[in-house]
Write a protein that holds these residues in place. Sequence first.
Motif, short mmCIF file in Angstrom:
data_model
loop_
_atom_site.label_atom_id
_atom_site.label_comp_id
_atom_site.label_asym_id
_atom_site.label_seq_id
_atom_site.Cartn_x
_atom_site.Cartn_y
_atom_site.Cartn_z
N GLU A 195 -7.41 0.95 -5.01
CA GLU A 195 -8.14 2.04 -4.35
C GLU A 195 -7.99 1.96 -2.83
O GLU A 195 -7.86 2.98 -2.16
CB GLU A 195 -9.61 2.01 -4.76
CG GLU A 195 -9.84 2.43 -6.19
CD GLU A 195 -11.26 2.17 -6.69
OE1 GLU A 195 -11.64 2.81 -7.67
OE2 GLU A 195 -11.96 1.30 -6.12
N GLU A 196 -7.96 0.75 -2.30
CA GLU A 196 -7.76 0.56 -0.86
C GLU A 196 -6.35 1.01 -0.46
O GLU A 196 -6.16 1.64 0.58
CB GLU A 196 -8.00 -0.89 -0.47
CG GLU A 196 -7.84 -1.16 1.00
CD GLU A 196 -8.80 -0.39 1.88
OE1 GLU A 196 -8.42 -0.03 3.00
OE2 GLU A 196 -9.94 -0.13 1.45
N GLN A 197 -5.37 0.69 -1.29
CA GLN A 197 -4.00 1.15 -1.02
C GLN A 197 -3.95 2.68 -1.00
O GLN A 197 -3.29 3.27 -0.15
CB GLN A 197 -3.04 0.64 -2.09
CG GLN A 197 -2.67 -0.80 -1.98
CD GLN A 197 -1.71 -1.19 -3.09
OE1 GLN A 197 -1.78 -0.68 -4.20
NE2 GLN A 197 -0.82 -2.11 -2.78
N ARG A 213 -6.44 4.76 -0.33
CA ARG A 213 -7.11 5.23 0.89
C ARG A 213 -6.19 5.09 2.10
O ARG A 213 -6.12 5.99 2.95
CB ARG A 213 -8.42 4.47 1.12
CG ARG A 213 -9.57 4.97 0.29
CD ARG A 213 -10.89 4.37 0.75
NE ARG A 213 -10.96 2.93 0.56
CZ ARG A 213 -11.31 2.34 -0.57
NH1 ARG A 213 -11.60 3.06 -1.63
NH2 ARG A 213 -11.37 1.03 -0.66
N THR A 214 -5.48 3.98 2.19
CA THR A 214 -4.56 3.76 3.31
C THR A 214 -3.44 4.79 3.30
O THR A 214 -3.10 5.35 4.35
CB THR A 214 -3.97 2.33 3.23
OG1 THR A 214 -5.03 1.39 3.26
CG2 THR A 214 -3.02 2.08 4.38
N LEU A 215 -2.90 5.05 2.13
CA LEU A 215 -1.84 6.04 2.01
C LEU A 215 -2.34 7.43 2.38
O LEU A 215 -1.67 8.18 3.09
CB LEU A 215 -1.28 6.03 0.58
CG LEU A 215 -0.08 6.92 0.29
CD1 LEU A 215 1.11 6.47 1.13
CD2 LEU A 215 0.27 6.86 -1.18
N ARG A 216 -3.54 7.76 1.93
CA ARG A 216 -4.11 9.08 2.25
C ARG A 216 -4.40 9.21 3.73
O ARG A 216 -4.27 10.29 4.30
CB ARG A 216 -5.38 9.31 1.44
CG ARG A 216 -5.08 9.68 0.01
CD ARG A 216 -6.34 9.98 -0.75
NE ARG A 216 -6.01 10.48 -2.07
CZ ARG A 216 -6.78 10.34 -3.13
NH1 ARG A 216 -7.94 9.71 -3.02
NH2 ARG A 216 -6.42 10.82 -4.29
N SER A 217 -4.81 8.12 4.39
CA SER A 217 -5.09 8.22 5.83
C SER A 217 -3.79 8.36 6.62
O SER A 217 -3.77 9.01 7.66
CB SER A 217 -5.89 7.01 6.32
OG SER A 217 -5.12 5.83 6.26
N ALA A 218 -2.70 7.78 6.12
CA ALA A 218 -1.41 7.91 6.79
C ALA A 218 -0.82 9.30 6.59
O ALA A 218 -0.07 9.80 7.45
CB ALA A 218 -0.44 6.85 6.29
N TYR A 219 -1.13 9.92 5.47
CA TYR A 219 -0.64 11.27 5.14
C TYR A 219 -1.84 12.13 4.77
O TYR A 219 -2.13 12.32 3.59
CB TYR A 219 0.35 11.21 3.96
CG TYR A 219 1.57 10.37 4.25
CD1 TYR A 219 2.67 10.94 4.87
CD2 TYR A 219 1.63 9.03 3.89
CE1 TYR A 219 3.80 10.18 5.14
CE2 TYR A 219 2.75 8.27 4.15
CZ TYR A 219 3.83 8.84 4.78
OH TYR A 219 4.95 8.09 5.04
#
Length: 84
Positions: free
Chosen positions: A68-70, A72-78
């Motif tokens: 889930e953290e991965q 969130r990180t991907l969504r914040s980058a894109y």
Amino acid sequence: MGAVLSAVTSALSAVASYYKFVFPVKEMRSIQREIHKYEDEIHILGDRGTPADKLRIEVISKRKRGAEEQLRTLRSAYPDLDKR
């Protein structure tokens, strides 16, 4: 020669743009499938309820939180990723 170089440059630019669009979408879907797999496994183990199953649920829950953290990180980058 200049026309060939221009065509190759355009083709490489198109390929780069395609991968810039496709990679995050594929990665997001992969992580979502992983999270769903963890959730299914947690439900199955929860039905049994043995002490070993409870320990396994804790381990899987930690892995799920990491996935889930991965995501969130991907969504914040894109930020527009979910719109694709």
